[in-house]
Write a protein that holds these residues in place. Structure first.
Motif, PDB file in Angstrom:
ATOM      1  N   ASP A   7       0.826  -1.203   0.000  1.00 56.38           N
ATOM      2  CA  ASP A   7       0.000   0.000   0.000  1.00 56.38           C
ATOM      3  C   ASP A   7       0.863   1.258   0.000  1.00 56.38           C
ATOM      4  O   ASP A   7       0.553   2.243  -0.686  1.00 56.38           O
ATOM      5  CB  ASP A   7      -0.933   0.004   1.215  1.00 56.38           C
ATOM      6  N   GLU A  11       1.086   4.214  -2.868  1.00 51.26           N
ATOM      7  CA  GLU A  11       0.911   5.625  -2.541  1.00 51.26           C
ATOM      8  C   GLU A  11       2.094   6.452  -3.039  1.00 51.26           C
ATOM      9  O   GLU A  11       1.916   7.550  -3.583  1.00 51.26           O
ATOM     10  CB  GLU A  11       0.741   5.794  -1.027  1.00 51.26           C
ATOM     11  N   ARG A 231      -7.635   8.060  -6.712  1.00 50.12           N
ATOM     12  CA  ARG A 231      -6.397   8.665  -6.214  1.00 50.12           C
ATOM     13  C   ARG A 231      -5.654   9.436  -7.293  1.00 50.12           C
ATOM     14  O   ARG A 231      -4.979  10.431  -6.993  1.00 50.12           O
ATOM     15  CB  ARG A 231      -5.490   7.540  -5.657  1.00 50.12           C
ATOM     16  N   LYS A 281      -6.770   2.105  -5.186  1.00 46.69           N
ATOM     17  CA  LYS A 281      -7.235   3.422  -4.740  1.00 46.69           C
ATOM     18  C   LYS A 281      -7.508   4.344  -5.926  1.00 46.69           C
ATOM     19  O   LYS A 281      -7.939   5.479  -5.731  1.00 46.69           O
ATOM     20  CB  LYS A 281      -6.182   4.070  -3.829  1.00 46.69           C
ATOM     21  N   LEU A 284     -11.714   2.262  -7.601  1.00 46.70           N
ATOM     22  CA  LEU A 284     -12.102   1.603  -6.355  1.00 46.70           C
ATOM     23  C   LEU A 284     -12.786   0.259  -6.631  1.00 46.70           C
ATOM     24  O   LEU A 284     -13.612   0.159  -7.547  1.00 46.70           O
ATOM     25  CB  LEU A 284     -13.029   2.497  -5.547  1.00 46.70           C
TER      26      LEU A 284
END
Length: 335
Positions: A7, A11, A231, A281, A284
């Protein structure tokens, strides 16, 4: 522990992708999406035009039959787009061709938004297995980029009309290429789309009867919801949110919602393959699952692979290997 690291990696990758993106002005630009209609002055008027176009079965049809202007040279195919824009470079379509030596099967690939390079490994892998691969440049990508642009901001943006125009151009370009492939004698023609490219591939599969298999990676139904919640599209939402509600954005971009064409995608002679990332992200997972439910309601029975990774980490082993193996099975003659 591993998935927490995954994760964080996703990011970090997302942050790198944000470096060039910036919020720009919200505009309707209805004349770009609906050139034959009276210019919309309000969001509600734009939504009315979009609703009308959604009932027009010819919206994604090719405007011409001029297929004589294809040029193949040293592994590259180029041809003019049938939808002209003010960016000259964008009006010439390029596709990297990796030939298999067989006319049995062709695969047309549509990459993700802001793709920086084509995927030589995928092309080589499938060409060695009898599938000719064509990696087409979507509008404002690769050779079609606007001069001086840092990313493909014209393909997906807070301009409601330009986004529709760009996706429609991508669909028309893809259909024109597929029509050319049929003329060259290829038998089975498949499409593969990744992230934003999956919307283009899905729209083509919904409207082009020559497509017999469609594989959609990191996909969902509603492009409006993906942009609103994703995101990678925060800068676009920042521009949209002060000017339009999500309910109206869904109407304005209903033409780009694959759920609108679920009955087309459920036709008996089309096989569907979906790969979704359960830690995504950007697209979704709940949006992907809602799209799958709509497909089931329409009578489709897609092959679905769920992988416990994120949007960007799908490109990492073992996930990319699992996705690739699943795609290989799907494209095989008995798949």
């Amino acid at each position: 522990m591993y998935h927490k690291w995954l994760d964080r990696w996703d990011e970090q990758r997302a942050r790198r992708g944000e470096e060039a993106k910036k919020a720009t002005a919200f505009v309707l630009d209805s004349s770009l999406a609906f050139p034959a209609e009276k210019r919309a002055g309000t969001v509600q008027e734009f939504c009315t035009l979009a609703d009308r176009a959604l009932t027009d079965s010819s919206f994604y049809d090719e405007p011409s039959e001029s297929d004589h202007d294809f040029v193949m040279r040293e592994g590259w195919l180029r041809f003019p787009s049938d939808l002209s824009t003010e960016v000259e470079e964008n009006n010439l379509v390029w596709a990297k061709v990796t030939e298999s030596g067989s006319l049995d099967q062709a695969l047309v690939i549509f990459h993700h938004w802001n793709a920086g390079r084509r995927n030589r490994q995928i092309s080589k892998f499938f060409s060695q297995r009898g599938v000719t691969v064509l990696e087409i440049a979507m509008p404002y990508h690769f050779e079609r980029s606007r001069p001086g642009s840092l990313y493909a901001e014209d393909m997906l943006s807070p301009s409601l009309g330009r986004t529709i125009q760009s996706v429609r151009q991508a669909v028309l370009d893809g259909r024109k290429l597929i029509r050319w492939l049929r003329g060259e004698g290829y038998g089975e023609i498949s499409v593969l789309g990744m992230s934003l490219g999956s919307w283009v591939a899905g729209l083509i599969a919904a409207h082009e009867p020559a497509v017999t298999k469609a594989s959609l990676f990191l996909t969902a139904g509603s492009l409006a919801d993906m942009v609103w919640t994703g995101r990678a599209t925060r800068a676009i939402r920042d521009s949209l949110e002060p000017a339009i509600e999500i309910s109206d954005l869904r109407k304005a971009w209903g033409l780009l919602n694959l759920e609108s064409y679920a009955p087309n995608l459920a036709r008996a002679d089309l096989a569907l393959h979906l790969v979704i990332a359960t830690r995504d992200k950007v697209v979704l997972p709940e949006l992907s699952r809602r799209f799958i439910e709509k497909l089931h309601e329409a009578g489709a029975r897609p092959s679905v692979l769920e992988l416990n990774c994120g949007h960007y980490s799908l490109a990492m082993p073992p996930y990319i290997l699992l996705a690739g193996w699943s795609l290989k099975r799907f494209l095989s003659p008995e798949g």
